[in-house]
Design an enzyme around this catalytic site. Sequence first.
Site, short mmCIF file in Angstrom:
data_model
loop_
_atom_site.label_atom_id
_atom_site.label_comp_id
_atom_site.label_asym_id
_atom_site.label_seq_id
_atom_site.Cartn_x
_atom_site.Cartn_y
_atom_site.Cartn_z
N LYS A 121 55.90 56.05 5.00
CA LYS A 121 56.40 57.36 4.60
C LYS A 121 57.83 57.50 5.15
CE LYS A 121 56.85 62.10 5.39
NZ LYS A 121 58.32 62.08 5.21
N CYS B 19 69.03 58.11 18.52
CA CYS B 19 68.15 58.64 19.56
C CYS B 19 68.64 58.29 20.95
CB CYS B 19 66.72 58.18 19.32
SG CYS B 19 66.56 56.39 19.15
N GLU C 269 58.25 56.94 19.16
CA GLU C 269 59.61 56.78 19.69
C GLU C 269 60.35 58.06 19.33
OE1 GLU C 269 63.25 56.69 19.94
OE2 GLU C 269 63.28 55.25 18.29
N GLU D 127 68.58 68.18 22.59
CA GLU D 127 69.11 67.13 21.73
C GLU D 127 69.80 67.76 20.52
OE1 GLU D 127 67.61 62.81 20.20
OE2 GLU D 127 66.30 64.50 19.72
#
Length: 482
Positions: free
Chosen positions: A173, A283, A249, A384
Site C-alpha cells: 500500500k 525521517c 520505522e 517533527e
Amino acid sequence: MHIRHLIDGHLVDSADGQIFDDVTPIDNTVVATVALGGAGEVDQAVGAARRAFGSWSRTPVQQRRFMLDRIADAIDARADELAELDTRDMGAPISDTAAITVPKSAEVMRFFGAWAENVSDEAYHRPELGVLSYTAREPLGVVAAIAPWNQPLLAMAWKLAPALAFGCTVVMKPAEQSPVTATVLAEICRDAGVPDGVVNVVHGFGPGSVGEALVRHPDVDGVAFTGASATGKALMAAGSSTLKRLSLELGGKSANIVCADADLDQAVPGSALAAFNNAGQICVAGSRALVHRSIYDEYLERLLAEARSWAPGDPLDPKTRLGPLVSTEQYERVVGYIDIARQEGATVLLGGGRPSAPELDAGNYVEPTVLADVDNSMRCVREEIFGPVLAVMPFDDLDEAIRIANDTPYGLAGMLWTQSLETAQRTAREVRAGNFWVNTFAVRDRRAPFGGFKESGIGREGGDHSREFYTEPKAVYLKTLS
C-alpha cells in the site's frame, strides 16, 4: 495516466469504480487518476497472497534470488522512467531520484537475494543428552508493506526485497500522495517471473480505508510500516486484536551536534544536507543543530551562506537541490510551524516562506529556513516539522549537548562533528538514537540495523535484522545415535 491496483497478477479498478487524483507538487496539477480501493480490494489481494504463499515459501532460495536479480535488472533498465515518476509524484529533485533512489532500489533487491541465499542457521549439539538441535527459519506469511511518500520507490523496495527473499508474499500500500512507482514495481516483479499473487498493490488511504483494512485483516501476518509516529501508534492499536508482528520505522527530531573542534568545512555543508535534503522530508533529518558557543557565530554565518545555495527550483531540472513539499497540506503544515516559531520568540534568520520566483508560484515550495533564539521547549524544536527548517541553538559543554539531544520523545538518529575520538565514542554511546553518524550523514550499510528508540519505532531493517521480522524461528530437536 490511470493507475490501477495489481491483484493476483492482474491490473484492476475498484469494484465500485471510485478513484482519486494524484497531484504533482511541482505545480499542483493532476498527473494521474488512481483507483481508490477499500475492504473488498484488500480482501481480494490478501486472499491472492495467501493462496500464493504455499508455493512461494517452498520455492528454493536460489530461485528467489534469481527473481530478485531480474527485478533489479529491470529497475536499472527503467531507471530514467522511475526517477522521473518519483520526482513528479512527490517533488524530490531528479538529481537525487536518478543518482540515489533508483540505483539503491535495485541494489537492495540484489542484496537481500544474496543475503537470504548465504545466511546460515544455528545448530547446537548436546552429546551428553544425545540431542542435536537446529533453528529452522520459516517465512512469516502474508505481509502488508505500507510505505511513505517521501521516498516512494526506495522505501517500498526496502520492504519488498527482504519479504520476497525470505519467502513471504506481499500486499503493498503506497502513500496516496505518491502511488505511481509502487504499481510499476509490482508490474516489474510480475514481468520478472514472480508468480501471480506473490506481489499485490492496493491503492487508497489510511484510517477507514485500505491501510486500516490491511492492518486489521486476520490473514495478514505482519505489517511493515514507515511513516509518522502517530500513525504507527494507531497501527499498533488496530493490529493488537490479532497480535500482528509489526515493524515500525517512525518519526524523528534528530540532533546535529557541532563541537568546538569540528571541521566547519565539513560540518556546515553536512548540516545543510541533513536539514534541507529532500526539502527536509526525511525521517533522519538533522533538524536541531546544537553548536558549541565558542563557534556559534562563525557556524551561523557560514551556515546562512551555505543555506542560500539551496535555492528552491523545478525538481525536474538537474541543477535543482531543493524541490517542493509533497502536498499543499504539507506546505501549510511547514509554514504553520514557522509562524508558531515566530510566536514563540524564535528569530527567522533566513527563509520562512514561499520563494519569490514567479515560476514557482503554483507549487508547494518553501525557502530553506534557519531559526535562532530557540530552546528545546519550543514546538518548532520538539515536534517533527518535515520541511526545510533548521533550528540552531548553542551549548556550553558536551554534557549539555547530550542532555538536549536526548530531551525528545524521538530517538531515530543523531549526528556529531568532532575531531576527538573520545568525544565521538562517548556521544555515540550516550545519545539515545538508533542511528548515529560521526563526521558524515545518512551513510547506510545494508547489513546494519536501521530503526529508532522511543517513539521513533519498533524493530529494525537490514541484513539479519530484516530476517528476524520476515521469518519465524523454529527449534528442531533430533535424537542422535548413542
